[in-house]
Scaffold this motif. Structure first.
Motif, PDB file in Angstrom:
ATOM      1  N   LYS A   1     -87.356  88.616  31.107  1.00  0.00           N
ATOM      2  CA  LYS A   1     -86.269  87.855  31.732  1.00  0.00           C
ATOM      3  C   LYS A   1     -86.625  86.399  31.977  1.00  0.00           C
ATOM      4  CE  LYS A   1     -83.194  87.878  35.772  1.00  0.00           C
ATOM      5  NZ  LYS A   1     -82.820  88.586  37.023  1.00  0.00           N
ATOM      6  N   TYR A   2     -87.903  86.140  32.336  1.00  0.00           N
ATOM      7  CA  TYR A   2     -88.263  84.793  32.767  1.00  0.00           C
ATOM      8  C   TYR A   2     -89.220  84.049  31.849  1.00  0.00           C
ATOM      9  CZ  TYR A   2     -86.019  85.999  37.197  1.00  0.00           C
ATOM     10  OH  TYR A   2     -85.107  86.365  38.164  1.00  0.00           O
ATOM     11  N   VAL A   3     -90.134  84.740  31.189  1.00  0.00           N
ATOM     12  CA  VAL A   3     -91.113  84.060  30.348  1.00  0.00           C
ATOM     13  C   VAL A   3     -90.548  83.749  28.967  1.00  0.00           C
ATOM     14  CG1 VAL A   3     -93.339  84.279  29.171  1.00  0.00           C
ATOM     15  CG2 VAL A   3     -93.124  84.969  31.560  1.00  0.00           C
ATOM     16  N   ARG A   4     -90.027  84.766  28.306  1.00  0.00           N
ATOM     17  CA  ARG A   4     -89.576  84.569  26.927  1.00  0.00           C
ATOM     18  C   ARG A   4     -88.531  83.453  26.805  1.00  0.00           C
ATOM     19  NH1 ARG A   4     -87.827  89.668  25.359  1.00  0.00           N
ATOM     20  NH2 ARG A   4     -89.921  90.349  24.752  1.00  0.00           N
ATOM     21  N   PRO A   5     -87.472  83.448  27.632  1.00  0.00           N
ATOM     22  CA  PRO A   5     -86.499  82.354  27.494  1.00  0.00           C
ATOM     23  C   PRO A   5     -87.039  80.994  27.910  1.00  0.00           C
ATOM     24  CG  PRO A   5     -85.912  83.789  29.339  1.00  0.00           C
ATOM     25  CD  PRO A   5     -87.017  84.474  28.581  1.00  0.00           C
ATOM     26  N   LEU A   6     -87.997  80.970  28.853  1.00  0.00           N
ATOM     27  CA  LEU A   6     -88.569  79.685  29.238  1.00  0.00           C
ATOM     28  C   LEU A   6     -89.382  79.088  28.093  1.00  0.00           C
ATOM     29  CD1 LEU A   6     -90.002  78.541  32.579  1.00  0.00           C
ATOM     30  CD2 LEU A   6     -91.316  78.113  30.512  1.00  0.00           C
ATOM     31  N   LEU A   7     -90.202  79.919  27.440  1.00  0.00           N
ATOM     32  CA  LEU A   7     -90.998  79.417  26.325  1.00  0.00           C
ATOM     33  C   LEU A   7     -90.125  79.045  25.133  1.00  0.00           C
ATOM     34  CD1 LEU A   7     -94.144  81.754  26.427  1.00  0.00           C
ATOM     35  CD2 LEU A   7     -93.810  79.497  27.453  1.00  0.00           C
ATOM     36  N   ALA A   8     -88.915  79.584  25.096  1.00  0.00           N
ATOM     37  CA  ALA A   8     -87.967  79.227  24.037  1.00  0.00           C
ATOM     38  C   ALA A   8     -87.179  77.964  24.386  1.00  0.00           C
ATOM     39  CB  ALA A   8     -87.008  80.386  23.786  1.00  0.00           C
ATOM     40  N   GLY A   9     -87.403  77.424  25.586  1.00  0.00           N
ATOM     41  CA  GLY A   9     -86.706  76.214  25.993  1.00  0.00           C
ATOM     42  C   GLY A   9     -85.286  76.441  26.450  1.00  0.00           C
ATOM     43  N   GLU A  10     -84.966  77.685  26.806  1.00  0.00           N
ATOM     44  CA  GLU A  10     -83.593  78.025  27.193  1.00  0.00           C
ATOM     45  C   GLU A  10     -83.373  77.909  28.695  1.00  0.00           C
ATOM     46  OE1 GLU A  10     -83.283  81.942  25.623  1.00  0.00           O
ATOM     47  OE2 GLU A  10     -83.345  81.279  23.528  1.00  0.00           O
ATOM     48  N   ILE A  11     -84.418  78.123  29.479  1.00  0.00           N
ATOM     49  CA  ILE A  11     -84.348  77.963  30.928  1.00  0.00           C
ATOM     50  C   ILE A  11     -85.595  77.221  31.387  1.00  0.00           C
ATOM     51  CG2 ILE A  11     -82.909  79.995  31.312  1.00  0.00           C
ATOM     52  CD1 ILE A  11     -85.413  81.513  32.173  1.00  0.00           C
ATOM     53  N   PHE A  12     -85.613  76.803  32.644  1.00  0.00           N
ATOM     54  CA  PHE A  12     -86.707  75.981  33.162  1.00  0.00           C
ATOM     55  C   PHE A  12     -87.177  76.533  34.505  1.00  0.00           C
ATOM     56  CE2 PHE A  12     -83.400  73.477  31.050  1.00  0.00           C
ATOM     57  CZ  PHE A  12     -84.064  73.191  29.871  1.00  0.00           C
ATOM     58  N   ALA A  13     -88.447  76.268  34.834  1.00  0.00           N
ATOM     59  CA  ALA A  13     -89.030  76.834  36.047  1.00  0.00           C
ATOM     60  C   ALA A  13     -89.855  75.804  36.796  1.00  0.00           C
ATOM     61  CB  ALA A  13     -89.898  78.043  35.700  1.00  0.00           C
ATOM     62  N   ALA A  14     -90.083  76.078  38.078  1.00  0.00           N
ATOM     63  CA  ALA A  14     -90.925  75.223  38.913  1.00  0.00           C
ATOM     64  C   ALA A  14     -91.758  76.097  39.833  1.00  0.00           C
ATOM     65  CB  ALA A  14     -90.079  74.251  39.722  1.00  0.00           C
TER      66      ALA A  14
END
Length: 413
Positions: free
Chosen positions: A111-124
């Motif tokens: 839910k959180y890693v795969r889309p972030l590494l794909a540039g689809e979502i962002f985290a802090a």
């Protein structure tokens, strides 16, 4: 140079990262420094599209299955765009993802890693609070158990990506007994942006602008129990492992951020003339350039040696010292690199005709964040003394003095 330390796959990756660096529009760099862009979403989307983020994570979660040496190379190259580009690149892909990869569930990774590494979502990452920076265990943010979820309330400060991130890695107190040991009272939670999460303040920074550095206020923000990273009341385990990517990644990207200052200054000194000759022919100039080049190579030496130690599984407490040394040495050395670059350029280096003044401003953050360098010295000293008492030297060097056995001379009390 460090090519000999990179695998063929890492060398290929370096060319891909350099293509990304070349892709970034000049105006994006200028607009971020002017705070016209508050968070570089387009840059992160493009990095994700090119599969350049989180290269050391398993391929099944969007990484490339590489190592820390490759990661250091990537962070250095991204850093050449500007320190804040590497900050935003690293906070999500190298810090938040690292915590979830090492301590999270497969559901959290999907839910959180795969889309972030794909540039689809962002985290802090939400660590620092208004009443404490380095005092991690003094956190006053609380998470109250509501059965199947927690309600998170508190404030976090200086959060890179506070403006722009879709979700936050938050450390909060879950054991509210005043007598609870601080190491066993905190929990690491994933909190999605939504009701109860508010950007209260955007900081006006000396440098590293455009990263959405904000003060966040959480007021009864909902965090499902399924969003607990690791174990309840054991955020210390997450924090402990996070210090490797946080500080080693910071060190590597600092090298990249300082590199353009030296390159610009070197080029300038080969063209600028004074007293009838180019100033590179004056030792007062060339020696400062030489010192800067030496420092950058020394920085790479310690960074890649430490990265190799992490890859080879050197025992954690020794790695902690190596990482702390690396962060302190590199951040201070790179500030000296920028100083020398500005010095040899003279007055023009202090203007925005050249990017050296921006680099100089940006790099001032390096020795403050992710644990101040004073904290690094404390860790280094503590661990060095511990190792000293563990070591068994091949000989007692103290006796290699002519009067080593002199009576009544070695007095310690």
């Amino acid at each position: 140079m460090y090519e000999h330390l990179l695998s063929k796959e890492a060398l290929k990756l370096r060319e891909e990262v350099r293509e990304l660096v070349a892709w970034v529009p000049r105006q994006t760099i200028l607009d971020m420094d002017a705070d016209k862009i508050q968070f570089p979403k387009e840059f992160l989307r493009e990095a994700g599209r090119r599969n350049l983020m989180g290269c050391r994570y398993p391929k099944q979660w969007g990484g490339r299955g590489l190592d820390w040496v490759s990661t250091c190379m990537t962070m250095e190259e991204v850093g050449t765009l500007g320190y804040i580009f590497a900050c935003t690149f690293g906070v999500g892909a190298e810090l938040v993802c690292d915590a979830i990869i090492q301590h999270g569930t497969d559901e959290q990774k999907a839910k959180y890693v795969r889309p972030l590494l794909a540039g689809e979502i962002f985290a802090a990452e939400c660590l620092t609070e208004p009443r404490g920076g380095s005092d991690f265990f003094g956190t006053s943010t609380v998470a109250v158990d509501q059965g199947d979820h927690y309600l998170v309330s508190g404030q976090k400060r200086f959060i890179v990506g506070g403006e722009g991130a879709d979700y936050f890695l938050v450390y909060a107190r879950t054991d509210h007994d005043p007598k609870a040991h601080p190491h066993k009272a905190l929990t690491c939670l994933i909190v999605d942006r939504g009701p109860g999460v508010k950007v209260e303040y955007l900081y006006g920074l000396m440098g590293c602008r455009g990263g959405g550095a904000a003060r966040l206020v959480f007021k009864d923000a909902v965090a499902p129990k399924s969003n607990v990273v690791g174990q309840i009341n054991n955020a210390y385990a997450v924090f402990n492992t996070m210090m490797v990517p946080e500080r080693l990644g910071t060190a590597a990207m600092t090298i990249g951020a300082a590199r353009p200052a030296l390159e610009v200054a070197t080029g300038y000194t080969t063209r600028r003339k004074a007293f009838g000759q180019v100033i590179a022919q004056f030792q007062g100039v060339s020696f400062q350039v030489a010192e800067a080049a030496m420092l950058l190579d020394a920085c790479r030496a310690i960074a890649y040696t430490t990265a190799s130690a992490v890859d080879k599984g050197v025992r954690p407490d020794v790695v902690r010292r190596l990482v702390s040394q690396t962060k302190k040495f590199i951040t201070e050395s790179c500030q000296k690199v920028a100083h020398n670059a500005m010095q040899v350029m003279g007055g023009i280096g202090y203007t925005n005709v050249f990017p050296v003044e921006r680099i100089f401003r940006d790099l001032r953050l390096a020795s403050i964040w992710t644990g101040s360098n004073e904290v690094m010295s404390m860790i280094i000293a503590h661990q060095w003394y511990k190792e000293y008492f563990e070591r068994k030297a091949a000989r007692d060097h103290e006796n290699d003095a002519a009067e080593a056995g002199a009576p009544d001379e070695k007095i310690y009390e």
